[in-house]
Design a protein around this motif. Structure first.
Motif, PDB file in Angstrom:
ATOM      1  N   MET A   1       0.845  -1.196   0.000  1.00  0.00           N
ATOM      2  CA  MET A   1       0.000   0.000   0.000  1.00  0.00           C
ATOM      3  C   MET A   1       0.875   1.240   0.000  1.00  0.00           C
ATOM      4  O   MET A   1       1.744   1.379   0.843  1.00  0.00           O
ATOM      5  CB  MET A   1      -0.912  -0.016   1.227  1.00  0.00           C
ATOM      6  CG  MET A   1      -1.965  -1.102   1.165  1.00  0.00           C
ATOM      7  SD  MET A   1      -3.002  -1.186   2.629  1.00  0.00           S
ATOM      8  CE  MET A   1      -1.871  -2.017   3.748  1.00  0.00           C
TER       9      MET A   1
ATOM     10  N   ARG B   1      -8.328  -0.104  -3.959  1.00  0.00           N
ATOM     11  CA  ARG B   1      -6.927   0.277  -3.741  1.00  0.00           C
ATOM     12  C   ARG B   1      -6.424   0.895  -5.044  1.00  0.00           C
ATOM     13  O   ARG B   1      -6.562   0.299  -6.121  1.00  0.00           O
ATOM     14  CB  ARG B   1      -6.071  -0.923  -3.340  1.00  0.00           C
ATOM     15  CG  ARG B   1      -4.652  -0.497  -2.937  1.00  0.00           C
ATOM     16  CD  ARG B   1      -3.912  -1.591  -2.176  1.00  0.00           C
ATOM     17  NE  ARG B   1      -3.759  -2.795  -2.978  1.00  0.00           N
ATOM     18  CZ  ARG B   1      -4.213  -4.002  -2.626  1.00  0.00           C
ATOM     19  NH1 ARG B   1      -4.867  -4.169  -1.491  1.00  0.00           N
ATOM     20  NH2 ARG B   1      -4.031  -5.038  -3.400  1.00  0.00           N
TER      21      ARG B   1
ATOM     22  N   GLU C   1      -6.215   4.103  -0.447  1.00  0.00           N
ATOM     23  CA  GLU C   1      -7.452   3.329  -0.490  1.00  0.00           C
ATOM     24  C   GLU C   1      -8.684   4.233  -0.400  1.00  0.00           C
ATOM     25  O   GLU C   1      -8.626   5.324   0.167  1.00  0.00           O
ATOM     26  CB  GLU C   1      -7.476   2.297   0.638  1.00  0.00           C
ATOM     27  CG  GLU C   1      -6.382   1.245   0.484  1.00  0.00           C
ATOM     28  CD  GLU C   1      -6.476   0.120   1.492  1.00  0.00           C
ATOM     29  OE1 GLU C   1      -5.748  -0.868   1.331  1.00  0.00           O
ATOM     30  OE2 GLU C   1      -7.280   0.226   2.449  1.00  0.00           O
TER      31      GLU C   1
ATOM     32  N   GLN D   1      -2.779   5.277   2.678  1.00  0.00           N
ATOM     33  CA  GLN D   1      -2.740   3.885   2.228  1.00  0.00           C
ATOM     34  C   GLN D   1      -3.168   3.732   0.769  1.00  0.00           C
ATOM     35  O   GLN D   1      -3.132   2.633   0.223  1.00  0.00           O
ATOM     36  CB  GLN D   1      -3.648   3.012   3.107  1.00  0.00           C
ATOM     37  CG  GLN D   1      -3.201   2.963   4.559  1.00  0.00           C
ATOM     38  CD  GLN D   1      -3.937   1.913   5.346  1.00  0.00           C
ATOM     39  OE1 GLN D   1      -3.569   0.748   5.329  1.00  0.00           O
ATOM     40  NE2 GLN D   1      -4.991   2.314   6.021  1.00  0.00           N
TER      41      GLN D   1
END
Length: 200
Positions: free
Chosen positions: A1, A121, A91, A89
């Motif tokens: 990530m 993601r 996301e 991250q």
């Protein structure tokens, strides 16, 4: 990530929402959404305690997730209600509703109750590298039964349900673990009956 600039993720979300609006307008999901995934992207969702849908590259996403799975849902709407962005991250979570074009006698649309959503993601270059959808499977099945009883279930959806009922999985359907035996199912059913009787 990986971390990404917040402004880049916000732009990705805007592009995604616009592509969804275009797909809803003409019912062509692969055309508008396919290019928004990396070549090696993965897209999945759960379809019960023992089964997952999985598409493991852009081609499978276009043909299976946005093609075969969306057959019969070309006129459905999936309005987003909330978008949560985590730039650290890379996301995003989007919460949406599944709304059928069919209407009840009172004029309201049939829709899946409960909360649905997608967890993404980001993979850079304004493309997703991973997506997992979540929704209330029990409410979805209940709505299909209601639509079928009212004679408003799309023929393409009926055909897919018929195939599944006959044990013919749709593209991308994978078993998580071996199916429970008939004996195990009966045993579990008897345990549930015993609980219901003695826990009153």
């Amino acid at each position: 990530m990986a971390a990404y600039p917040r402004v880049e993720l916000e732009e990705m979300v805007e592009r995604w929402l616009e592509a969804n609006r275009q797909a809803e307008n003409d019912g062509n999901w692969p055309k508008h959404l396919g290019a928004m995934y990396t070549d090696n992207a993965e897209y999945r969702w759960n379809i019960g305690p023992n089964e997952e849908f999985v598409a493991r590259n852009r081609k499978q996403i276009e043909e299976w997730a946005l093609g075969a799975q969306m057959k019969g849902f070309e006129e459905w709407k999936y309005p987003y209600h909330r978008i949560l962005i985590d730039e650290k991250q890379g996301e995003v979570i989007g919460l949406w509703t599944q709304v059928s074009p069919a209407k009840r006698d009172d004029g309201t649309h049939y829709m899946v109750e409960g909360t649905g959503g997608s967890w993404f993601r980001y993979g850079g270059d304004y493309k997703w590298e991973w997506q997992r959808d979540f929704f209330d499977l029990g409410n979805t099945k209940a709505l299909f039964f209601e639509l079928a009883a009212a004679g408003k279930l799309d023929p393409a959806v009926k055909e897919k349900i018929g195939k599944l009922a006959k044990g013919h999985p749709l593209p991308g359907h994978e078993k998580i673990r071996p199916e429970a035996s008939l004996l195990q199912k009966i045993k579990g059913f008897l345990v549930m009956i015993r609980i219901a009787i003695f826990n009153k």
